[in-house]
Motif scaffolding. Structure first.
Motif, PDB file in Angstrom:
ATOM      1  N   GLY A  52       0.801  -1.209   0.000  1.00  0.00           N
ATOM      2  CA  GLY A  52       0.000   0.000   0.000  1.00  0.00           C
ATOM      3  C   GLY A  52       0.840   1.268   0.000  1.00  0.00           C
ATOM      4  O   GLY A  52       2.063   1.246  -0.180  1.00  0.00           O
ATOM      5  N   ARG A  53       0.160   2.385   0.226  1.00  0.00           N
ATOM      6  CA  ARG A  53       0.803   3.699   0.205  1.00  0.00           C
ATOM      7  C   ARG A  53       1.941   3.761   1.212  1.00  0.00           C
ATOM      8  O   ARG A  53       1.796   3.362   2.360  1.00  0.00           O
ATOM      9  CB  ARG A  53      -0.218   4.780   0.530  1.00  0.00           C
ATOM     10  N   HIS A  54       3.084   4.278   0.763  1.00  0.00           N
ATOM     11  CA  HIS A  54       4.275   4.525   1.586  1.00  0.00           C
ATOM     12  C   HIS A  54       4.986   3.243   2.043  1.00  0.00           C
ATOM     13  O   HIS A  54       6.019   3.340   2.705  1.00  0.00           O
ATOM     14  CB  HIS A  54       3.951   5.405   2.791  1.00  0.00           C
ATOM     15  N   SER A 130      -2.339   2.094  -5.080  1.00  0.00           N
ATOM     16  CA  SER A 130      -3.021   3.166  -4.354  1.00  0.00           C
ATOM     17  C   SER A 130      -4.434   2.749  -3.973  1.00  0.00           C
ATOM     18  O   SER A 130      -4.914   1.679  -4.360  1.00  0.00           O
ATOM     19  CB  SER A 130      -3.092   4.422  -5.236  1.00  0.00           C
ATOM     20  N   ASP A 131      -5.127   3.620  -3.226  1.00  0.00           N
ATOM     21  CA  ASP A 131      -6.573   3.490  -3.087  1.00  0.00           C
ATOM     22  C   ASP A 131      -7.203   3.764  -4.454  1.00  0.00           C
ATOM     23  O   ASP A 131      -6.558   4.305  -5.367  1.00  0.00           O
ATOM     24  CB  ASP A 131      -7.107   4.491  -2.068  1.00  0.00           C
ATOM     25  N   PHE A 132      -8.482   3.417  -4.591  1.00  0.00           N
ATOM     26  CA  PHE A 132      -9.158   3.573  -5.878  1.00  0.00           C
ATOM     27  C   PHE A 132     -10.199   4.683  -5.826  1.00  0.00           C
ATOM     28  O   PHE A 132     -10.885   4.876  -4.822  1.00  0.00           O
ATOM     29  CB  PHE A 132      -9.818   2.251  -6.279  1.00  0.00           C
ATOM     30  N   VAL A 133     -10.300   5.405  -6.927  1.00  0.00           N
ATOM     31  CA  VAL A 133     -11.311   6.441  -7.105  1.00  0.00           C
ATOM     32  C   VAL A 133     -12.504   5.819  -7.821  1.00  0.00           C
ATOM     33  O   VAL A 133     -12.319   5.095  -8.808  1.00  0.00           O
ATOM     34  CB  VAL A 133     -10.746   7.613  -7.942  1.00  0.00           C
ATOM     35  N   PRO A 134     -13.751   6.070  -7.357  1.00  0.00           N
ATOM     36  CA  PRO A 134     -14.909   5.518  -8.068  1.00  0.00           C
ATOM     37  C   PRO A 134     -14.884   5.883  -9.540  1.00  0.00           C
ATOM     38  O   PRO A 134     -14.524   7.010  -9.913  1.00  0.00           O
ATOM     39  CB  PRO A 134     -16.093   6.163  -7.337  1.00  0.00           C
ATOM     40  N   ALA A 135     -15.282   4.944 -10.370  1.00  0.00           N
ATOM     41  CA  ALA A 135     -15.205   5.126 -11.816  1.00  0.00           C
ATOM     42  C   ALA A 135     -15.940   6.377 -12.290  1.00  0.00           C
ATOM     43  O   ALA A 135     -15.478   7.070 -13.205  1.00  0.00           O
ATOM     44  CB  ALA A 135     -15.753   3.888 -12.523  1.00  0.00           C
ATOM     45  N   ALA A 136     -17.071   6.683 -11.676  1.00  0.00           N
ATOM     46  CA  ALA A 136     -17.871   7.833 -12.105  1.00  0.00           C
ATOM     47  C   ALA A 136     -17.123   9.152 -11.932  1.00  0.00           C
ATOM     48  O   ALA A 136     -17.399  10.132 -12.638  1.00  0.00           O
ATOM     49  CB  ALA A 136     -19.181   7.875 -11.326  1.00  0.00           C
ATOM     50  N   ARG A 202      13.109   7.228  -4.037  1.00  0.00           N
ATOM     51  CA  ARG A 202      11.693   7.443  -3.766  1.00  0.00           C
ATOM     52  C   ARG A 202      10.980   7.669  -5.093  1.00  0.00           C
ATOM     53  O   ARG A 202      11.378   8.523  -5.885  1.00  0.00           O
ATOM     54  CB  ARG A 202      11.462   8.638  -2.837  1.00  0.00           C
ATOM     55  N   MET A 203       9.926   6.912  -5.312  1.00  0.00           N
ATOM     56  CA  MET A 203       9.139   7.023  -6.537  1.00  0.00           C
ATOM     57  C   MET A 203       7.824   7.737  -6.246  1.00  0.00           C
ATOM     58  O   MET A 203       7.200   7.508  -5.207  1.00  0.00           O
ATOM     59  CB  MET A 203       8.846   5.628  -7.101  1.00  0.00           C
ATOM     60  N   LEU A 204       7.419   8.582  -7.171  1.00  0.00           N
ATOM     61  CA  LEU A 204       6.124   9.251  -7.079  1.00  0.00           C
ATOM     62  C   LEU A 204       5.390   9.048  -8.394  1.00  0.00           C
ATOM     63  O   LEU A 204       5.782   9.592  -9.427  1.00  0.00           O
ATOM     64  CB  LEU A 204       6.285  10.745  -6.798  1.00  0.00           C
ATOM     65  N   ALA A 205       4.350   8.236  -8.363  1.00  0.00           N
ATOM     66  CA  ALA A 205       3.529   7.959  -9.539  1.00  0.00           C
ATOM     67  C   ALA A 205       2.234   8.751  -9.432  1.00  0.00           C
ATOM     68  O   ALA A 205       1.612   8.796  -8.363  1.00  0.00           O
ATOM     69  CB  ALA A 205       3.229   6.466  -9.630  1.00  0.00           C
ATOM     70  N   GLU A 206       1.829   9.382 -10.535  1.00  0.00           N
ATOM     71  CA  GLU A 206       0.603  10.189 -10.533  1.00  0.00           C
ATOM     72  C   GLU A 206      -0.194   9.937 -11.811  1.00  0.00           C
ATOM     73  O   GLU A 206       0.391   9.821 -12.897  1.00  0.00           O
ATOM     74  CB  GLU A 206       0.933  11.674 -10.426  1.00  0.00           C
ATOM     75  N   GLY A 211      -5.112  10.068  -8.829  1.00  0.00           N
ATOM     76  CA  GLY A 211      -4.372  10.278  -7.588  1.00  0.00           C
ATOM     77  C   GLY A 211      -2.898  10.034  -7.752  1.00  0.00           C
ATOM     78  O   GLY A 211      -2.354   9.991  -8.860  1.00  0.00           O
ATOM     79  N   CYS A 212      -2.234   9.847  -6.619  1.00  0.00           N
ATOM     80  CA  CYS A 212      -0.790   9.631  -6.625  1.00  0.00           C
ATOM     81  C   CYS A 212      -0.423   8.499  -5.696  1.00  0.00           C
ATOM     82  O   CYS A 212      -1.213   8.090  -4.831  1.00  0.00           O
ATOM     83  CB  CYS A 212      -0.040  10.902  -6.236  1.00  0.00           C
ATOM     84  N   LEU A 213       0.784   7.991  -5.876  1.00  0.00           N
ATOM     85  CA  LEU A 213       1.287   6.877  -5.103  1.00  0.00           C
ATOM     86  C   LEU A 213       2.771   7.108  -4.857  1.00  0.00           C
ATOM     87  O   LEU A 213       3.563   7.138  -5.795  1.00  0.00           O
ATOM     88  CB  LEU A 213       1.068   5.559  -5.860  1.00  0.00           C
ATOM     89  N   GLU A 214       3.143   7.317  -3.609  1.00  0.00           N
ATOM     90  CA  GLU A 214       4.547   7.545  -3.265  1.00  0.00           C
ATOM     91  C   GLU A 214       5.111   6.274  -2.639  1.00  0.00           C
ATOM     92  O   GLU A 214       4.552   5.750  -1.680  1.00  0.00           O
ATOM     93  CB  GLU A 214       4.686   8.711  -2.296  1.00  0.00           C
ATOM     94  N   THR A 215       6.205   5.794  -3.190  1.00  0.00           N
ATOM     95  CA  THR A 215       6.758   4.502  -2.788  1.00  0.00           C
ATOM     96  C   THR A 215       8.274   4.587  -2.629  1.00  0.00           C
ATOM     97  O   THR A 215       8.972   4.891  -3.597  1.00  0.00           O
ATOM     98  CB  THR A 215       6.435   3.426  -3.836  1.00  0.00           C
TER      99      THR A 215
END
Length: 218
Positions: A52-54, A130-136, A202-206, A211-215
């Motif tokens: 998950g995140r971080h 990452s967490d997911f954003v509702p498709a709508a 450190r990776m930052l995917a957007e 959203g974004c995902l920092e890993t």
């Protein structure tokens, strides 16, 4: 067991499997010297590869070339088999940001021998998610800027409009082979610019609207 969260709701879903589509961006195909596939190239990451995140990617000791691949992730919201392209988006609960971490040296060695390369794709921590954003809330998933930075340096910069196979076609192809269940995740391929990471990076995917995902890398 790994679960994912749908933002803005109290809903969590247990991930059963992560199905990945390889070679879906033409420039990425060129940079790796691969042939353009006539049919979708699919492989699976085990749910145990998700972090998950971080949480940190841990590079296995048997690899000297761990590479990043940022991808749009599709969360399946309901059961389906032999789903038509017309109905495919009705099975999507949301969209997320994923990293398909790849042990490129291991993958290349296995490919040269004609052997399966799940080891290079499915190792523990190989799937930051990452967490997911509702498709709508996303609207059109086929026109989203997708980027990845390593230590604030831009490595990957593309758009989901560059996907050779769009999401309805992907879901149709996947569901002809694998029954899709609530909580399954599909990774849709990566744009060009993939490269190696090392411990301490450190990776930052957007992804636009998603959203974004920092890993970190350990």
């Amino acid at each position: 067991m790994h679960t994912v969260r749908l933002k803005g709701t109290s809903k969590t879903l247990r991930v059963g499997k992560v199905i990945c589509l390889a070679r879906n961006y033409s420039e990425h195909i060129k940079e790796l010297g691969n042939a353009v596939p006539e049919k979708p190239v699919l492989f699976i990451k085990p749910a145990s590869s998700i972090i998950g995140r971080h949480e940190a990617v841990v590079i296995p000791a048997f690899s000297q070339d761990c590479q990043h691949e940022v991808e749009l992730a599709v969360l399946i919201g309901k059961w389906g088999k032999n789903i038509s392209a017309k109905e495919a988006l009705n099975h999507v609960a949301g969209y997320g940001v994923a990293l398909d971490m790849t042990l490129r040296d291991v993958q290349n060695e296995l490919k040269q021998k004609g052997l399966p390369w799940e080891i290079a794709k499915g190792f523990d921590t190989a799937c930051p998610l990452s967490d997911f954003v509702p498709a709508a809330e996303v609207g059109d998933p086929h026109n989203l800027r997708i980027t990845l930075k390593v230590n604030e340096q831009l490595r990957q910069d593309g758009n989901t409009a560059q996907m050779m196979r769009r999401i309805p076609e992907i879901i149709q192809a996947v569901s002809e082979i694998f029954t899709l269940e609530e909580g399954d995740v599909i990774l849709t391929g990566t744009p060009s610019g993939v490269g190696a990471v090392k411990s301490g990076d450190r990776m930052l995917a957007e992804i636009e609207k998603v959203g974004c995902l920092e890993t970190p890398v350990q």
